[in-house]
Design a protein around this motif. Structure first.
Motif, short mmCIF file in Angstrom:
data_model
loop_
_atom_site.label_atom_id
_atom_site.label_comp_id
_atom_site.label_asym_id
_atom_site.label_seq_id
_atom_site.Cartn_x
_atom_site.Cartn_y
_atom_site.Cartn_z
N UNK B 327 -42.06 7.70 -24.21
CA UNK B 327 -41.88 8.23 -22.86
C UNK B 327 -40.61 7.73 -22.34
N UNK B 328 -40.15 8.38 -21.14
CA UNK B 328 -39.06 7.79 -20.54
C UNK B 328 -39.36 6.51 -20.14
N UNK B 329 -40.30 6.14 -19.49
CA UNK B 329 -40.82 4.79 -19.12
C UNK B 329 -42.02 4.49 -19.17
N UNK B 337 -42.13 7.83 -11.56
CA UNK B 337 -40.96 7.20 -10.80
C UNK B 337 -39.51 7.69 -11.51
N UNK B 338 -39.40 7.39 -12.92
CA UNK B 338 -38.03 7.60 -13.48
C UNK B 338 -37.59 9.15 -13.19
N UNK B 339 -38.81 9.99 -13.40
CA UNK B 339 -38.54 11.21 -13.32
C UNK B 339 -38.10 11.97 -11.69
N UNK B 340 -37.97 10.71 -10.85
CA UNK B 340 -37.35 11.07 -9.56
C UNK B 340 -38.46 11.36 -8.54
N UNK B 341 -39.76 10.91 -8.84
CA UNK B 341 -40.78 11.05 -7.41
C UNK B 341 -40.87 9.74 -6.90
N UNK B 342 -40.81 9.59 -5.55
CA UNK B 342 -40.94 8.50 -4.70
C UNK B 342 -42.11 7.89 -5.04
N UNK B 345 -45.20 9.10 -3.35
CA UNK B 345 -45.86 10.28 -3.84
C UNK B 345 -46.39 10.05 -5.29
#
Lengths: 718, 368
Positions: B327-329, B337-342, B345
């Protein structure tokens, strides 16, 4: 129940009987069990002590216990001591494995045998010189003593500055642990004494004339003699390097002579004599080989090593404690080739100490690419050059010989005897004059942490030599890192790759590129779960990072990076895009790169697309790039959109375009909403501002007035 | 305390007959939730300041993410949660019921482990270096082994023929009777897995507590059904005499959890720490086992399962063995979070998911 009672009574009676017999026989002449082996470095100290005991009490009886097929089988038989064999194996680690099961059985069986041997021989003393060979005897002696059967005294001797596994484990139950280096005392605070390294008496007292007559081969007159050997077992790298170096040495055959000890190793892994023979036949035609005999002599092991030492002008060898002690005793100048990545780096520490004292030269092993494989090698040309240049400098050799003499502690044998006989002739209780070995080396992990921290804090001014502190050390670290590339576990190779990058070992770029493009598949199970190649994803990613840290770009690196941009693992692709940013100036405008990066914009991983967009900002030179970046205006991940904007910004900064209405219109089409934001915590900001101010002030004040209390206070607040 | 007192006074005189209220599980449950919440409101502030004064603060942890400045927030809020639950059970619980004692012991045991872990992290100044993984596993195994033994043996509160039956969601009747050794081993693994899963989920403000509330709330409903002769026979559930006590327990947890969320919601003023996450995880596991709802957990606590699986797959298979990221993280919330979600959220989305899963789990009451 009755069975239990009968057995226990039987054992009790047997124990009492054995104990009585043992105690009774203590009155007779001395009996000593010697054990230890695997390599000559473990055997020779035992024999040295045995010789000394024999000189003092000639009717002492000895029994040497070893493992069949190891160095002791040859050396001890030759020295004329009775020899018995037990079974034993090296400890493979606690991890459950077949090797562990084999180890348990071998040592268990060996201990049964050893108990039998001990009960029959009933020694006064046991002297174990380390190596797994001595485990059965020492362990069963400790057990026998625990059940009060054996009133035997147990002595262990440790040759290296870092205790071996067996000494570290069993040392606490021994009467005395006899140490070579004072540093080792900390491992055995209760029963350790520093005595030094006992050297066999036969070594040292030979004159050159005498030795010449006793040599088993003819040595032509007026030659400078080099003695090359890799320890009693032989070292593959040294043997191979010497065989290759013969080609460079042959032109000087009229004035040099080379004596080569190939070593006794006959394991499945390495058969020293055969391997050397084979390599000689491969490298040189038969007629050339025949002519070599007038300047080259080879034998697997020299039992009269003292004679060989006596006739040689220069010794090339490993820097184990054994070899160094012999060198120092005789005062021989040496070219040392330490084995890297040993516990505590003791060989390198020894070699460094000898070099600093001016007694030796050091040549490191290196990782070279051979036939598409990464291998640990000694550079043969370098070896030949170093040998020749040393031989030519008579004055230098003399100086090295003087420094070498007396480098190690003397009278080790006498000190050991004083411990055995308890006659207190020597006070071994305090650390004697220590060998100055300098500060210990960092472990690979420590080094990595330091270098990474330094690199992270200041990329532009990063200098590995400044972090390590010493150029010579950096050289060793580089070699050590390179040696890791040949490791069989990928974790070790991975560390090697990172270290090569961070030590900026530019010469190893070809090896890195080789690993990067290596497409040997991983095992089937790994591939099923998502693994791909032998050089796993992390290694390939870190190679790309290392290349950008080293900061050297040539056509080969460029080709490999272009290929890495199509790597199956996304992190490698993303990292390559980041490397493009680092090499931006050199790559700007190259069509191959722009094309490849444009293709990456549609990558299945958003991370790659993101990095590619940023990289295009660095290398793009025409409208094609702008168009592609604007095309990302509705990308699914906001980071990709953001990266596209960053790319466009960079294009404007690099003046590929000038800001215009057209660009504005293009940018207006971007979807700007994002599920992310950056929170600000007002209270933290103020706090951080004060911390920053205090740090600055603290830094400047420290130079003037190093006030400890202030600093402590500041740190506590931070 | 009030439960015991009420009973005694009732027996004593008719004047206190209004106290028969305490015989009603629902009343005690509601009161337990309220008292736990009140306890949290009263003691949280002083506790936060005290933790800060003692230096029990969250330490930096290496998560592989760029923004993550949470160090310095007081931690070990789990102590507060445990305190509130024990307090409210002290008032409203029936302390002679094994259904109260088992989860309570689980909570205290895991809580103590968590305290050790948190304390080790603080003393070493690193969020990555708490109690060693081996030690943690050993202590968890000790408890789980003991608990598993109690469940398949004579100490099981549901009687021997019930003890080893396997109930699976969506199926009306027990699937089969598992051999006690196998079933014990299964419980052993289950308890370890669940307590670790909650431990791993605890990484963002409010992320662990709300899904835990959902899970424990639903389990409380199940306890009410299974502890009630009428409902259990109506819904074809095994009747577990006294299981209603778990409803009171669950309610106390829910009250404490709500009170904790008050302070733990983004941006958090206090973290529960390993103390809280391990304790909640252990309690959840034990309640599921006591209610024979082990196989409901993958649905009900699907979020926790996902967090644990991503984390373990990433670390054990990916990073340690294959030498790549799968996985990315990991765990899941860091991947998001790594995919850019705060953070906020991510947390709310995961709440929604766990809420939906809880609804699905509730539906299994009827869909069988």
């Amino acid at each position: 129940m009755t069975f239990l009672a009968i057995t226990s009574i039987f054992f009790l009676a047997a124990g009492l009987l054995a104990s009585w017999a043992w105690r009774r026989s203590l009155e007779g002449p001395k009996r000593v069990v010697l054990t230890g082996g695997g390599t000559g470095g473990h055997v020779n100290p035992a024999l040295a002590v045995a010789e000394a005991i024999k000189a003092r009490e000639p009717d002492t009886r000895f029994l040497y216990v070893g493992v069949r097929g190891k160095a002791e089988a040859v050396i001890v038989k030759r020295a004329g001591y009775p020899l018995a064999f037990v079974s034993s194996r090296g400890f493979p680690g606690l991890r459950p494995s077949m090797a562990l099961i084999r180890f348990v059985f071998a040592v268990g069986w060996g201990m049964l045998r050893a108990t039998g041997l001990l009960l029959r021989f009933r020694p006064h003393w046991i002297l174990a010189t380390g190596g797994y060979v001595s485990v059965p005897i020492v362990a069963s002696a400790i057990l026998l003593r625990l059940v009060r059967v054996a009133p035997v005294r147990i002595y262990l001797h440790e040759q290296n500055s870092v205790p071996g596994q067996m000494n570290g484990l069993l040392g606490r139950w021994a009467d005395r642990v006899l140490l070579t280096f004072p540093q080792t005392l900390s491992y055995f605070p209760k029963n350790g004494v520093v005595v030094g390294y006992p050297v066999r008496h036969a070594i040292g007292s030979v004159s050159r004339q005498e030795a010449l007559q006793r040599l088993g081969f003819r040595l032509p007159p007026h030659r400078r003699v080099v003695f090359v050997f890799g320890g009693s077992q032989g070292a593959r790298t040294i043997n191979r390097a010497l065989v290759e170096a013969l080609a460079y040495l042959a032109p000087h055959r009229h004035r040099i002579f080379i004596i080569h000890g190939t070593g006794l190793s006959q394991s499945a892994d390495y058969h020293a004599a055969q391997d050397t023979e084979q390599l000689l036949r491969e490298l040189y035609p038969a007629e050339t080989l025949d002519t070599f005999s007038d300047f080259y002599y080879r034998q697997d092991y020299f039992h009269n090593i003292a004679d060989v030492y006596a006739v040689s002008d220069l010794v090339v060898c490993r820097s184990g404690a054994g070899s160094l002690n012999e060198l120092a005793r005789l005062g021989k100048p040496a070219l040392l080739i330490p084995k890297a990545n040993l516990p505590g780096d003791h060989q390198v520490m020894n070699a460094r100490a000898m070099k600093q004292a001016g007694a030796a030269e050091v040549l490191y092993e290196d990782v070279l690419l051979a036939d598409g494989k990464v291998e640990i090698r000694v550079d043969s040309q370098e070896l030949a050059t170093r040998i020749l240049s040393l031989l030519d400098d008579e004055e230098r050799l003399q100086r090295m010989a003087t420094k070498s003499r007396g480098f190690f502690r003397r009278k080790a044998t006498a000190r050991i005897l004083s411990e055995l006989y308890r006659d207190k002739l020597y006070d071994n209780g305090y650390p004697l004059q220590a060998v100055e070995t300098g500060p210990a080396f960092f472990s690979n992990a420590q080094l990595l942490r330091r270098l990474q921290a330094a690199y992270a804090s200041d990329r532009r001014g990063y200098d590995p030599a400044a972090v390590v502190g010493d150029w010579d050390d950096l050289t060793y670290y580089r070699h050590r890192a390179a040696a890791l590339l040949a490791a069989s576990s990928w974790q070790a190779r991975n560390v090697g790759v990172k270290l090569i990058g961070l030590t900026r070992y530019r010469e190893k770029i070809p090896a890195l590129l080789h690993l990067l493009c290596d497409r040997t598949p991983a095992g089937r199970v790994q591939r099923l779960l998502g693994g791909d190649f032998e050089q796993v994803g992390f290694i390939r990613r870190n190679i790309v990072t290392a290349l950008s840290v080293i900061g050297h770009l040539d056509s080969q690196v460029e080709q490999a990076l272009l290929q890495a941009l199509k790597d199956p693992y996304y992190e490698v692709r993303a990292e390559t895009c980041r490397a493009v940013v680092a090499f931006g100036e050199q790559l700007a405008g190259k069509d191959a790169w722009v094309d490849a990066l444009l293709e990456r914009l549609g990558d299945s991983s958003f991370e790659v697309a993101m990095e590619a967009a940023k990289a295009l900002g660095e290398v793009g030179v025409d409208g094609r790039v702008l168009e592609a970046l604007v095309g990302l205006n509705q990308a699914f991940h906001w980071q990709v959109r953001n990266a596209a904007l960053m790319g466009i910004k960079r294009l404007l900064e690099r003046r590929v375009f000038s800001p215009s209405e057209e660009v504005l219109r293009a940018v207006n089409r971007f979807l700007l909403t994002a599920p992310d934001f950056r929170p600000t915590f007002t209270i933290r900001e103020n706090y951080n501002a004060i911390v920053a101010l205090c740090r600055q002030a603290g830094a400047s004040r420290e130079e003037v007035l190093p006030d400890r209390s202030n600093r402590v206070g500041a740190r506590k607040d931070a | 305390m009030i439960f015991e007192l009420g009973r005694i006074l009732q027996d004593h005189s008719d004047y206190f007959s209004f106290l028969r209220l305490v015989n009603y599980i629902t009343f005690r449950a509601i009161m337990a939730a309220l008292s736990a919440a009140v306890f949290m409101f009263v003691f949280s502030r002083p506790f936060i300041f005290e933790m800060h004064r003692l230096g029990f603060q969250d330490q930096d942890r290496d998560t592989g993410l760029a923004v993550h400045d949470k160090s310095g927030t007081p931690t070990m809020g789990g102590l507060l949660i445990i305190g509130a639950i024990v307090f409210s059970l002290g008032l409203w619980g029936n302390w002679t019921s094994p259904f109260l004692l088992y989860p309570l012991i689980a909570m205290l045991w895991h809580g103590a482990m968590g305290v050790w872990d948190d304390y080790a992290k603080i003393r070493r100044g690193s969020g990555n270096r708490g109690m060693s993984e081996r030690m943690k596993l050993l202590l968890q195994s000790l408890f789980s082994a003991g608990f598993a033994w109690a469940m398949v043996g004579p100490l099981s509160p549901m009687g021997p023929e019930m003890a080893t039956r396997i109930y699976v969601p969506f199926i009306k009747y027990p699937l089969f009777n598992l051999h006690p050794v196998l079933y014990g081993f299964f419980i052993f693994l289950f308890v370890i897995f669940v307590s670790n899963a909650v431990n791993l989920t605890d990484g963002l403000d409010g992320l662990a507590i709300t899904p835990s509330l959902f899970v424990i709330g639903v389990l409380g409903v199940f306890a009410y059904v299974e502890g009630n002769t009428i409902y259990s026979s109506y819904l074809f559930y095994p009747y577990l005499r006294g299981a209603g006590e778990l409803t009171v327990f669950a309610a106390a947890c829910a009250g404490a959890g709500l009170g904790f969320l008050w302070y733990n919601a983004y941006p958090a003023q206090i973290f529960m720490g390993d103390t809280g996450s391990l304790a909640i995880g252990g309690t959840m596991a034990v309640i599921s086992v006591l209610l024979k709802q082990e196989f409901l957990f993958p649905i009900l606590g699907g979020l926790f399962v996902a967090e644990a699986l991503t984390s373990q797959i990433q670390d054990k298979i990916g990073v340690r063995w294959l030498g790549r990221r799968i996985f990315y993280r990991a765990p899941l919330h860091h991947d998001l979070q790594h995919k850019g979600i705060a953070e906020t959220k991510v947390v709310i989305r995961l709440w929604i998911i766990s809420g939906l899963l809880a609804l699905l789990a509730l539906a299994t009451l009827k869909i069988r």
